[in-house]
Design a protein around this motif. Sequence first.
Motif, PDB file in Angstrom:
ATOM      1  N   SER A  88      50.606   9.638  -7.531  1.00 14.61           N
ATOM      2  CA  SER A  88      50.331  10.923  -6.874  1.00 14.61           C
ATOM      3  C   SER A  88      50.914  10.915  -5.474  1.00 14.61           C
ATOM      4  N   LEU A 137      54.330   6.342  -4.493  1.00 17.33           N
ATOM      5  CA  LEU A 137      55.498   5.451  -4.369  1.00 17.33           C
ATOM      6  C   LEU A 137      56.066   5.527  -2.960  1.00 17.33           C
ATOM      7  N   GLY A 138      55.910   6.662  -2.310  1.00 18.05           N
ATOM      8  CA  GLY A 138      56.464   6.814  -0.961  1.00 18.05           C
ATOM      9  C   GLY A 138      56.315   8.240  -0.477  1.00 18.05           C
ATOM     10  N   TYR A 140      57.770  11.073  -0.161  1.00 14.19           N
ATOM     11  CA  TYR A 140      58.759  12.051  -0.609  1.00 14.19           C
ATOM     12  C   TYR A 140      58.214  12.625  -1.910  1.00 14.19           C
ATOM     13  N   VAL A 141      58.753  13.717  -2.372  1.00 12.36           N
ATOM     14  CA  VAL A 141      58.162  14.413  -3.519  1.00 12.36           C
ATOM     15  C   VAL A 141      58.999  14.209  -4.786  1.00 12.36           C
TER      16      VAL A 141
END
Length: 244
Positions: A88, A137-138, A140-141
């Motif tokens: 998410s 994960l980071g 950004y989308v």
Amino acid sequence: MRIDVVSIFPEYLAPLELSLIGKARQDGLLELNVHDLRTFTTDKHRTVDDTPYGGGAGMVMKPEPWAQALESVAAARENSKPVLIVPSPAGEKFNQALAYELAEEEQLVFACGRYEGIDERVIDWAQDHFRVRPVSLGDYVLNGGEVAVLAMVEAIGRLLPGVVGNPESLVEESHSDGLLEYPVYTKPSAWRDHDVPPILLSGNHGKIAQWRRHEQFRRTAERRPDLMEGLDAGVLSRADRQAL
Ligand SMILES: N#Cc1c(-c2ccc3ccn(Cc4cccnc4)c3c2)n[nH]c1N
């Protein structure tokens, strides 16, 4: 370790049949099952999404198929609940420390959302059956959770005993001790006006280790100053402090 991944795009996870993770599965070091969420629908159109309550753009994933799917994959165990990782944008940041933590688990279940996400009641319901971890994960989308699962399964899987040929290689790579890794070189020693640092050709292993450590600090300070703040005091030897 057993890993179960639920997704409406199971073919997205096909790369996990390749290379290191694929071999670990063939060698029985890792059991990895991918499940199609639509298997757990009951209508003829195999519907997994619907419009959001409260309005807004996009669609939301319906709760019941998810509950059916997650109940189906949760291995019955006495002592502890399996971990449910929900990729998410609103999750805790995935990092090497979390990869090591999750590599200790007996079973990991990954729920790959799509659209605008999974109905939040699934997360609430799942608390009684899993240790639920929303993970990002980071910053950004992405369009869904599958890419994140590919990365997380690789990062976790490579830490399992026997998966990486030389466990030594896990020790000196980036983030293993909070620092970025040192630069690496191979033959030829002279290449297009670029030479290998002479110290690496010296055969002086003490000096080489010192140079490599210095390069780790130099790179980390230059590229990831945020990591320097979090360095465990134990990681910094006296020589390291001199290198800073
Ligand atoms: N891990 C992770 C992620 C995701 C991610 C993960 C799962 C889903 C399910 C749907 N979307 C699209 C979506 C987009 C925007 C708002 N809400 C949802 C997902 C994005 N985006 N970025 C990350 N680092």
